[in-house]
Design an enzyme around this catalytic site. Structure first.
Site, short mmCIF file in Angstrom:
data_model
loop_
_atom_site.label_atom_id
_atom_site.label_comp_id
_atom_site.label_asym_id
_atom_site.label_seq_id
_atom_site.Cartn_x
_atom_site.Cartn_y
_atom_site.Cartn_z
N HIS A 204 0.84 -1.20 0.00
CA HIS A 204 0.00 0.00 0.00
C HIS A 204 0.88 1.26 0.00
O HIS A 204 0.73 2.14 -0.86
CB HIS A 204 -0.90 -0.04 1.25
N GLU A 205 1.81 1.31 0.93
CA GLU A 205 2.67 2.50 1.01
C GLU A 205 3.56 2.62 -0.23
O GLU A 205 3.92 3.73 -0.63
CB GLU A 205 3.53 2.46 2.28
N GLU B 83 -4.37 8.44 -2.39
CA GLU B 83 -4.92 7.18 -1.87
C GLU B 83 -5.27 6.24 -3.03
O GLU B 83 -5.18 5.02 -2.89
CB GLU B 83 -6.14 7.47 -1.00
#
Lengths: 501, 501
Positions: free
Chosen positions: A267-268, A297
């Site tokens: 995700h990061e 996001e």
């Protein structure tokens, strides 16, 4: 007139300095989360407050309004410079709307409230932070009022504007109404459809943290993360910090479940690829930054949710898991991995939830923060409103405030108007990935083989390298996908993934 | 007039912000050395340059001179506020003497020269950095000229002033002349007197880094370092960074010799205790900072050289070494440890040298940098002058520039006029420790038992808690020891330690 002594060039020099100071603050924020001993908190708060005040003073200096006007003629016909000037004006309007005394008061209240929240959460006692939160909400509202007076729109929209420029409650409501009508029934059907045979048990000694980290690093590299321009560290709350040429990802390791750190890091890494791919020509200029938090996001959720929780990625990942954890990983085949990464359940805690229930957690916070900013909900009534709201959305109630309204740091450290961007990002991720699949032949097959370059190249071309060239997330999405932000691709994605074919 | 709307109070608020920005820069410097990936260097240089320019702009704003004058009457009779105002004026005069363009040029030249130095050192080729160094020396000289025009004194003195306010070449010359007359003969006698039977060999697998680190941490705690307000990390060049409530010590570990990291950490702990003991009431104010770099170095050298390389400390340390390295440490008794920590030899490299030869390394650099600033020595002639100068002082010549004029970062990153403070600090350390011994009954016996509190308390009372209350190092030393800085206690210390009784 030479380009370097134009009014516009003077503004660029000014905003370069502002950008560099903003970068300094970002590195300090990362350090606070990763390195800072507890005794350093007060000094760090002073350092960050000083940076914020210097920034405001630089923006508020005499003549800025005139220079922003004068420069317009100089940049006409040059899309990047014109966009940069537009973003400068946007920043200037928003950040000079609040007078210095109010800014100082809000900044101090944020520090005090965040510290009280840490105690309240540790002691599981909302009363420890209640009065600090009341004070902060009041100051946040007043800054929002000051900004709304300049920007137009509502107070809540003025607060959202700091994270997602130009966002409107009408637009957010449209998205949430669509999802609120769809998700409850969908969740029932998806839960009915699931098969949850047991996955391999974790070894008694756990999955070694060093092996987990090595696996994460290998996948980051495979996705194109450049360790000459970034790091992976450990912190209590995973995030992506730092600056485009020095990106700092953090995670935390659960010895009992490697997927927590792994999916968190992926995700990061999505965030990191966005930062790394921002246009180098415009480093530290407003137009060189990410379009907004919704788009940010979307990049993390595209990598994590769309790509790395897919069944094709599980096929690529399974042998890596077996290698990383030798004997302990032997039971993980692609089928078990896919099942494990696509669990859905009604959870009390947002960060433990899944892509089906996550929007409900966000919707709850959106409703509550709008009510608090409007003055319709007092801080004292937050715990009860939280329980009722979650019950209404997901049919569950927290037993304690630690699992309820104390679970997120956001409100307590001053991020009001931020939550909606999570779900806007989820919808945008589905929309972008659908476009990528239609433009890149054989994309799922490439993912199954660990070949991510075609996708990452497409993202760099379509999103990352555009910075803030487009005036809004909708405009940026339209350029990349042909459509404004919509819930349809997200709903289609959920149906494809969680319902029987 | 209430205290908070006095002119002085306004200045305190202004300097509080300057202090907080300075702290931010210190944390970023630490990060550069410990964490930053190579790709982040350019962005970091921009961040630090922006902080420097903001600082200068804040000091140079209209009306500052008048406010500094007006505030004088308000603080009369209050020693701390009066001292704070004196230090504010000092900073204001020095830092506004250089115009912004020259400051920018010097800052950029420092970054470029430092980067060239890193390549030059790696390639062992002075030519790689020569023209950058020439450019930088020219800019350093011009900033020194601008400051000297305001401060009075010579250009070199104006440069020293940034590190050691009010330092004069007459004062430095007096110290160095004394030592230059004493040390060559002393070194001969000390080398004749030494007995160097072999010390225990390092184990084949080396002293484990984790065990070395644990030993260092234990001793830091024993000396009073508070890990809630500081850290110990690893970096190529050991230093003490951070800010008083968040002190960042770094070291590097040599598996073949635990004393390198250990003595290095003890040295940095001396710096750290000074920072931690600065007056909390005056955090981020000029008067709350260390008196100067000579006094700072006196604190590190007092702990390292006076205390921790003493025979009484070796008695305390020996069992800890045996515990830390179990079998591998068995051969280390107090006698071997004392001998190992008090080796002396003619070394080419300053950081590898000992307290007897160190002043000669500093004197060499002092002579050369004065000549370069005066325009009497060109950068092109530096390597030859270095060899000749070292030969003259210690009778040895480097074979390569890496072991010669490329060994230290200082000149290449812009620290001109800094070197003398090392030897001023060594002399001050001996002077302060002599005073401590005469005031604290049984101090050597306490050290032999690992009881450091009496000494650290004395240092806190006599030095640390005074911050910059006194106008100079001499005045601070006179308050603590009754005497101005002198070489006599240092010479007496060397004689007692290295010559036969």
């Amino acid at each position: 007139m030479s380009p370097t002594d134009s009014v516009y060039a003077g503004l660029e020099a000014r905003f370069a300095r502002l950008g560099a100071l903003g970068e300094a603050a970002r590195v300090l924020h990362w350090d606070s989360a990763v390195n800072m001993p507890s005794g350093g908190a007060a000094a760090r708060a002073e350092q960050l407050a000083a940076l914020k005040l210097v920034r405001r003073d630089m923006l508020a200096e005499d003549g800025m309004a005139g220079r922003l006007d004068e420069a317009a003629a100089e940049v006409a016909g040059d899309p990047w410079r014109a966009a940069n000037l537009r973003e400068m004006r946007r920043i200037w309007r928003r950040e000079t709307a609040v007078d210095a005394d109010l800014l100082v008061a809000r900044t101090r209240a944020e520090s005090a409230c965040e510290m009280a929240w840490r105690r309240a959460r540790a002691e599981n006692d909302f009363l420890v932070v209640r009065s600090r939160l009341e004070e902060l909400v009041d100051l946040v509202r007043r800054t929002g009022e000051a900004m709304a007076a300049v920007l137009g729109g509502s107070v809540y929209e003025a607060l959202m504007d700091a994270f997602e420029p130009g966002a409107t409650t009408a637009g957010v409501d449209e998205l949430f109404d669509d999802l609120a009508g769809f998700l409850p029934g969908f969740l029932e059907r998806a839960l009915d459809a699931r098969r949850d045979p047991p996955v391999p048990a974790a070894p008694a000694e756990g999955y070694p943290v060093e092996a987990q980290r090595a696996l994460c690093v290998g996948l980051m590299k495979r996705l194109g993360f450049d360790f000459d321009r970034g790091r992976l560290d450990t912190s209590l709350h995973p995030f992506c910090g730092g600056v485009p040429d020095d990106i700092r990802i953090t995670t935390r390791y659960d010895p009992g479940d490697f997927s927590q750190a792994l999916m968190g890091v992926l995700h990061e890494t999505g965030h990191a690829l966005y930062e790394a791919g921002l246009p180098t020509r415009w480093r530290r200029q407003p137009v060189g930054r990410a379009r907004g938090m919704a788009m940010h996001e979307s990049q993390s959720l595209l990598i994590e949710m769309q790509v790395c929780r897919s069944r094709e990625f599980a096929a690529y990942l399974a042998p890596l898991i077996r290698d990383a954890f030798s004997g302990a990983g032997a039971g993980w085949d692609a089928e078990a991995l896919g099942r494990h990464c696509l669990r859905i359940r009604r959870s009390l805690v947002r960060v433990d939830s899944d892509e089906v229930t996550y929007p409900s957690h966000v919707l709850l916070r959106y409703r509550l923060e709008r009510a608090m900013i409007a003055g319709d909900l007092r801080a004292a009534d937050l715990p009860g409103a939280w329980s009722d709201g979650l019950d209404d959305l997901l049919g569950i109630r927290p037993e304690t405030d630690r699992e309820g309204c104390l679970q997120d740091i956001h409100w307590y450290d001053g991020a009001w108007g931020y939550f909606p961007t999570y779900t806007m990002g989820a919808a945008a991720a589905a929309q972008l990935y659908a476009a990528a699949r239609s433009e890149i032949a054989g994309l799922p097959e490439a993912v199954a083989e660990g070949a991510f370059a075609p996708l990452v190249d497409w993202l760099r071309d379509s999103v990352h390298s555009k910075g803030s060239l487009f005036p809004s997330t909708d405009a940026a999405l339209e350029a990349a996908t042909g459509e404004r932000l919509s819930a349809a691709p997200f709903k289609a994605h959920l149906a494809r993934r969680y319902l029987p074919c």
